[in-house]
Structure formats: structure tokens, C-alpha cells
Scaffold this active site. Structure first.
Site, PDB file in Angstrom:
ATOM      1  N   ASN A 194      30.946  30.885  44.849  1.00  0.00           N
ATOM      2  CA  ASN A 194      30.966  29.981  46.281  1.00  0.00           C
ATOM      3  C   ASN A 194      30.238  30.695  47.329  1.00  0.00           C
ATOM      4  O   ASN A 194      29.783  31.870  47.237  1.00  0.00           O
ATOM      5  CB  ASN A 194      32.566  29.906  46.626  1.00  0.00           C
ATOM      6  CG  ASN A 194      32.692  28.525  47.150  1.00  0.00           C
ATOM      7  OD1 ASN A 194      31.900  27.988  48.005  1.00  0.00           O
ATOM      8  ND2 ASN A 194      33.971  28.001  47.105  1.00  0.00           N
TER       9      ASN A 194
ATOM     10  N   HIS B  90      29.366  56.342  47.432  1.00  0.00           N
ATOM     11  CA  HIS B  90      28.587  57.517  47.832  1.00  0.00           C
ATOM     12  C   HIS B  90      29.406  58.721  47.614  1.00  0.00           C
ATOM     13  O   HIS B  90      30.751  58.731  47.426  1.00  0.00           O
ATOM     14  CB  HIS B  90      28.351  57.495  49.367  1.00  0.00           C
ATOM     15  CG  HIS B  90      27.796  56.278  49.801  1.00  0.00           C
ATOM     16  ND1 HIS B  90      26.298  56.369  49.973  1.00  0.00           N
ATOM     17  CD2 HIS B  90      27.788  55.029  50.150  1.00  0.00           C
ATOM     18  CE1 HIS B  90      25.790  55.171  50.113  1.00  0.00           C
ATOM     19  NE2 HIS B  90      26.779  54.442  50.260  1.00  0.00           N
TER      20      HIS B  90
ATOM     21  N   GLY C 262      38.940  33.965  47.933  1.00  0.00           N
ATOM     22  CA  GLY C 262      38.041  34.273  48.996  1.00  0.00           C
ATOM     23  C   GLY C 262      38.294  35.372  49.769  1.00  0.00           C
ATOM     24  O   GLY C 262      39.578  35.708  49.961  1.00  0.00           O
TER      25      GLY C 262
ATOM     26  N   LYS D 264      52.856  39.162  39.424  1.00  0.00           N
ATOM     27  CA  LYS D 264      53.421  38.373  38.593  1.00  0.00           C
ATOM     28  C   LYS D 264      52.573  38.501  37.271  1.00  0.00           C
ATOM     29  O   LYS D 264      51.516  38.260  37.306  1.00  0.00           O
ATOM     30  CB  LYS D 264      54.294  37.074  38.976  1.00  0.00           C
ATOM     31  CG  LYS D 264      53.181  35.811  39.154  1.00  0.00           C
ATOM     32  CD  LYS D 264      54.080  34.976  39.578  1.00  0.00           C
ATOM     33  CE  LYS D 264      53.228  33.685  39.789  1.00  0.00           C
ATOM     34  NZ  LYS D 264      53.608  32.375  40.091  1.00  0.00           N
TER      35      LYS D 264
END
Length: 185
Positions: A83, A113, A140, A181
Site C-alpha cells: 500500500n 549498525h 499499517g 492469539k
């Protein structure tokens, strides 16, 4: 061993190597082009994406804007979907299985790093590969850290920070991401 070979192998490497700089600049050029192509020009979007990410299977879709370091270290299975506004730091391989969905603003980081200031001050860095299974959904704004594997059919909740491996068939979320779960599939 070249700096590029060291980078891909996950060893300390110099990111200011001329070859790596050149390849990052080429990726930035392709990203600028890709991110500015009108959405109605699907053919040009797909052609540019295939040049940027040559290791992809059929029917993958990446919604611009999209950002990555190199592109050639991203391996996409069939029907992978990204997306809007995803960031993929692909100094090492990122393998994503078939039918996986990546939500908006997701960040996949293979780059890392050294922990000690003395080593960091050398300017060298390294990476750890990421592997994401088939039929995974990453919500998201999730962040997947270097070296993480996410199992098939797992769901990662929005906003999660994935610092450790997540097994197959679970819903996991949080910062740090933890199994919430099991999912029956």
C-alpha cells in the site's frame, strides 16, 4: 570480497563504496520516476517497477509512493501488495511470499549498525535479511526490524514493532510485537 558482496552477505561494509553509491542513485532515479507516473498509466508503472524490483513474480502491485535502497534485494512472490508510502531498506535480501499484503506506511529494515560507538564511528554498517511468509498481512505503520522472519498466514497488527521472529498462523501486535492469539486457517 567487494563491498557489495559484503553488504549482501550481512557483513560489515562501507556504504560509501562507489558501486553502492551508484546503485543507490540509480534506484533513487527509478523511484522518482515510479512515484511520479500517473496512476492511469498502469503499463508504465509496472515496467518501471519491474526494472526497480527485478525479482518479482506475477501480479505484484506497489502503490506509489514507495521507497527502497536498491530494489534488487527485494524478492516478491505472486500477488504481493504494498500500500501507500512503504519504506524498504534492502541492503540484505527481503523475501516476501505469495499473496502477502503490506499496509500503508509499513517499514522493512534490513539495515543496521554496530552497537558500540567505536565500531559505529568507523562508518561501516551491516544488514540482516528479512523473510515474510505467504498469505501474511502486515497492518499499517508496522516496522519489521533486521533479521526477522514472519511465518505463513500470520497477521501483524497496525503500528507494531516486530523485533523477533513471529511464527505461522498467529495474530501478533504491539511494541514490541507479541503473539496475541492463534489463528485457525
Amino acid at each position: 570480497m567487494t563491498e557489495k558482496e559484503k553488504m549482501i552477505a550481512g557483513e560489515l561494509y562501507n556504504p560509501l563504496d562507489k558501486t553502492l553509491i551508484s546503485e543507490r542513485l540509480e534506484a533513487r532515479r527509478l523511484l522518482k520516476l515510479f512515484n511520479e507516473i500517473p496512476e492511469e498509466d498502469g503499463k508504465q508503472l509496472m515496467t518501471t517497477l519491474k526494472t526497480l524490483i527485478p525479482n518479482q513474480s506475477k501480479r505484484c502491485f506497489v502503490q506509489p509512493p514507495f521507497y527502497c535502497d536498491y530494489g534488487y534485494n527485494i524478492i516478491l512472490g505472486k500477488q504481493v501488495f504494498f500500500n501507500f508510502n512503504c519504506v524498504v531498506l534492502d541492503v540484505c535480501k527481503i523475501t516476501i511470499g505469495d499473496r502477502t499484503m503490506i499496509g500503508p506506511d509499513v517499514q522493512l529494515y534490513t539495515a543496521t549498525h554496530p552497537l558500540t560507538a567505536k565500531e559505529r564511528s568507523s562508518g561501516k554498517e551491516f544488514g540482516k535479511p528479512i523473510k515474510i511468509g505467504m498469505d501474511v498481512w502486515i497492518g499499517g505503520s508496522a516496522i519489521v526490524n533486521p533479521g526477522v522472519t514472519i511465518g505463513d498466514r500470520a497477521v501483524i497488527g497496525a503500528g507494531s514493532v516486530v523485533t523477533k521472529d513471529i511464527p505461522a498462523d498467529v495474530f501478533a501486535a504491539g511494541n514490541p510485537c507479541k503473539i496475541i492469539k492463534n489463528i485457525e486457517n
